[in-house]
Design a protein around this motif. Structure first.
Motif, PDB file in Angstrom:
ATOM      1  N   ALA A 143       0.844  -1.198   0.000  1.00 51.54           N
ATOM      2  CA  ALA A 143       0.000   0.000   0.000  1.00 51.54           C
ATOM      3  C   ALA A 143       0.879   1.247   0.000  1.00 51.54           C
ATOM      4  O   ALA A 143       2.037   1.216   0.440  1.00 51.54           O
ATOM      5  N   LYS A 144       0.308   2.330  -0.465  1.00 52.15           N
ATOM      6  CA  LYS A 144       1.039   3.585  -0.662  1.00 52.15           C
ATOM      7  C   LYS A 144       1.539   4.207   0.628  1.00 52.15           C
ATOM      8  O   LYS A 144       2.663   4.667   0.703  1.00 52.15           O
ATOM      9  N   GLY A 145       0.759   4.312   1.647  1.00 51.55           N
ATOM     10  CA  GLY A 145       1.137   5.027   2.853  1.00 51.55           C
ATOM     11  C   GLY A 145       0.696   6.473   2.775  1.00 51.55           C
ATOM     12  O   GLY A 145      -0.102   6.851   1.922  1.00 51.55           O
ATOM     13  N   SER A 146       1.226   7.305   3.659  1.00 51.33           N
ATOM     14  CA  SER A 146       0.853   8.718   3.677  1.00 51.33           C
ATOM     15  C   SER A 146       1.439   9.432   2.464  1.00 51.33           C
ATOM     16  O   SER A 146       2.294   8.906   1.772  1.00 51.33           O
ATOM     17  N   SER A 147       0.980  10.641   2.233  1.00 50.92           N
ATOM     18  CA  SER A 147       1.439  11.388   1.055  1.00 50.92           C
ATOM     19  C   SER A 147       2.942  11.648   1.083  1.00 50.92           C
ATOM     20  O   SER A 147       3.569  11.807   0.051  1.00 50.92           O
TER      21      SER A 147
END
Length: 186
Positions: free
Chosen positions: A151-155
């Protein structure tokens, strides 16, 4: 020291501001699933792990680094997840001959990552070891060699998988009995 005591010492040193860059044994890999957070406490810890030598697990069982489980068999069961959210640089050393048979929702060497940075990881099996999600896994699922679910995570913390390779493994989806494709894989 190695194992869980080595992980505890490394995390304590990291929190005190020291650079932590040594990975001693295969059992240290097992503890990385606790680095990053859980579904109850999501933190942006940015731990950095650097592999210092080749690792041979001799085809022994290996637990995915982070994953997700349902606490009961019902559709309304609680979800528990632990993920790897740090950085791991394999330095092109090998991690070989791990065997995974798991009923978790996300299965791979790293079961679930969120915002992780994985690079220079060479994972292979000389023995055609398996990475398998078993029939006992509940609900939706993902399976892969290196990562089951990324998953991407925070910006500010995008996920990166760079210069990694997996070979020689049989990836088995034992949940799929219809002949269709199962979950996702990386």
């Amino acid at each position: 020291g190695g194992g869980w005591s080595g992980i505890a010492a490394a995390l304590g040193a990291k929190k005190a501001g020291a650079e932590v860059t040594l990975l001693e044994k295969t059992d240290m890999l097992l503890g990385l699933g606790n680095v990053g957070g859980t579904s109850a406490t999501v933190k942006d810890l940015n731990y950095y792990w650097e592999q210092s030598h080749d690792i041979d697990n001799d085809s022994r069982s290996f637990t995915p680094i982070g994953s997700m489980y349902y606490t009961n068999n019902k559709n309304d069961g609680n979800v528990y997840s632990a993920y790897f959210g740090g950085s791991y640089d394999g330095k092109s050393y090998s991690i070989k001959n791990i065997k995974i048979q798991s009923d978790a929702q996300m299965v791979g060497m790293f079961g679930i990552t969120i915002g992780a940075r994985l690079k220079n990881i060479v994972m292979y099996s000389e023995n055609e070891d398996t990475i398998e999600i078993t029939k006992d896994s509940k609900k939706w699922y993902c399976i892969g060699g290196l990562v089951g679910f990324a998953a991407k995570g925070s910006s500010s913390n995008n996920a990166v998988i760079e210069n990694c390779t997996v070979s020689g493994y049989r990836i088995i989806d034992s949940r799929n009995t219809s002949g269709d494709w199962g979950g996702a894989s990386i």
